[in-house]
Design a protein around this motif. Structure first.
Motif, short mmCIF file in Angstrom:
data_model
loop_
_atom_site.label_atom_id
_atom_site.label_comp_id
_atom_site.label_asym_id
_atom_site.label_seq_id
_atom_site.Cartn_x
_atom_site.Cartn_y
_atom_site.Cartn_z
N ASP A 206 25.66 -67.33 37.67
CA ASP A 206 25.22 -66.84 36.36
C ASP A 206 25.92 -65.51 36.05
O ASP A 206 25.57 -64.47 36.60
CB ASP A 206 23.70 -66.65 36.39
N ALA A 207 26.91 -65.58 35.19
CA ALA A 207 27.70 -64.39 34.85
C ALA A 207 26.83 -63.26 34.29
O ALA A 207 27.12 -62.08 34.53
CB ALA A 207 28.78 -64.76 33.85
N SER A 208 25.76 -63.58 33.61
CA SER A 208 24.91 -62.54 33.01
C SER A 208 24.19 -61.70 34.07
O SER A 208 23.71 -60.62 33.79
CB SER A 208 23.90 -63.15 32.05
N CYS B 179 42.82 -53.88 39.46
CA CYS B 179 43.03 -55.09 40.27
C CYS B 179 41.80 -55.99 40.25
O CYS B 179 41.93 -57.22 40.19
CB CYS B 179 43.38 -54.70 41.71
N LEU B 180 40.62 -55.41 40.29
CA LEU B 180 39.39 -56.21 40.25
C LEU B 180 39.20 -56.88 38.90
O LEU B 180 38.53 -57.90 38.81
CB LEU B 180 38.18 -55.36 40.62
N ALA B 181 39.81 -56.32 37.85
CA ALA B 181 39.73 -56.93 36.53
C ALA B 181 40.58 -58.19 36.46
O ALA B 181 40.52 -58.93 35.48
CB ALA B 181 40.16 -55.94 35.45
N GLU B 182 41.36 -58.44 37.50
CA GLU B 182 42.17 -59.66 37.58
C GLU B 182 41.60 -60.65 38.59
O GLU B 182 42.20 -61.66 38.87
CB GLU B 182 43.61 -59.30 37.96
N ARG B 183 40.44 -60.33 39.15
CA ARG B 183 39.91 -61.14 40.25
C ARG B 183 38.39 -61.28 40.10
O ARG B 183 37.65 -60.37 40.43
CB ARG B 183 40.26 -60.42 41.54
N ASP B 184 37.95 -62.42 39.60
CA ASP B 184 36.52 -62.67 39.53
C ASP B 184 36.05 -63.27 40.85
O ASP B 184 36.86 -63.59 41.71
CB ASP B 184 36.16 -63.57 38.35
N GLY B 185 34.76 -63.37 41.04
CA GLY B 185 34.27 -64.01 42.25
C GLY B 185 33.13 -63.27 42.91
O GLY B 185 32.36 -62.57 42.26
N HIS B 186 33.09 -63.42 44.23
CA HIS B 186 31.98 -62.90 45.02
C HIS B 186 32.53 -62.17 46.24
O HIS B 186 33.40 -62.69 46.93
CB HIS B 186 31.08 -64.06 45.45
N LEU B 187 32.01 -60.98 46.48
CA LEU B 187 32.44 -60.17 47.62
C LEU B 187 31.22 -59.84 48.48
O LEU B 187 30.18 -59.45 47.97
CB LEU B 187 33.05 -58.86 47.15
N LEU B 188 31.37 -59.97 49.79
CA LEU B 188 30.38 -59.49 50.75
C LEU B 188 30.99 -58.30 51.45
O LEU B 188 32.11 -58.38 51.95
CB LEU B 188 30.04 -60.57 51.78
N LEU B 189 30.26 -57.18 51.48
CA LEU B 189 30.79 -55.95 52.06
C LEU B 189 29.99 -55.56 53.28
O LEU B 189 28.77 -55.48 53.23
CB LEU B 189 30.75 -54.85 51.00
N TRP C 250 33.62 -58.74 34.09
CA TRP C 250 33.61 -60.19 34.25
C TRP C 250 32.41 -60.83 33.56
O TRP C 250 32.52 -61.94 33.02
CB TRP C 250 33.68 -60.57 35.73
N SER C 251 31.30 -60.15 33.56
CA SER C 251 30.13 -60.67 32.86
C SER C 251 30.43 -60.85 31.37
O SER C 251 30.08 -61.86 30.77
CB SER C 251 28.94 -59.74 33.06
N ALA C 252 31.13 -59.87 30.79
CA ALA C 252 31.49 -59.95 29.38
C ALA C 252 32.47 -61.10 29.11
O ALA C 252 32.54 -61.61 28.00
CB ALA C 252 32.11 -58.63 28.91
#
Length: 132
Positions: free
Chosen positions: A10-12, A70-80, A105-107
């Protein structure tokens, strides 16, 4: 696991969260990118680890603004993981940068979740999900 998968798609609801463990996230989305920061005691070490683990392009600027780009070119999920040695100021900026990426990315209608594995609940972040 259906509700968590729904949430992570859910992008929102994109954003920066914490979870006590990673198992549920990895079960819902096995392809989640994992970033470990063990031993990163300076901003330069932190950015170096991010660069290598995200395979950022050689030309990136090695600073917070460049990371945000760089993150504006990469959507997804990150675990830190293993962020405890990172200086608090740098960790705060990283969380802000991740939050900006999530908003971007939500937008765009695409999910972006940065999830800190935080078993001690040390970070002032919202929980990704309620744990039993």
């Amino acid at each position: 696991m259906g509700k968590l998968l729904q949430r992570l798609q859910d992008a929102s609801r994109s954003g920066v969260y914490r979870a006590s463990r990673d198992a549920e996230v990895l079960e819902a989305l096995p392809s989640t990118t994992k970033l470990a920061f063990k031993g990163a005691r300076t901003k330069a070490e932190l950015l170096e680890r991010i660069e290598k683990q995200l395979a950022l392009p050689e030309w990136w600027g090695r600073n917070w603004d460049a990371l945000e780009d760089c993150l504006a070119e990469r959507d997804g999920h990150l675990l830190l993981y293993d962020y405890r040695e990172v200086p608090a100021d740098d960790l705060g900026v990283l969380i802000d940068v991740l939050g900006s990426a999530a908003e971007f990315w939500s937008a765009q209608g695409k999910p972006f979740f940065a999830i800190f594995v935080d078993p001690q609940r040390a970070l002032g972040l919202p929980d990704l999900f309620r744990e039993a």
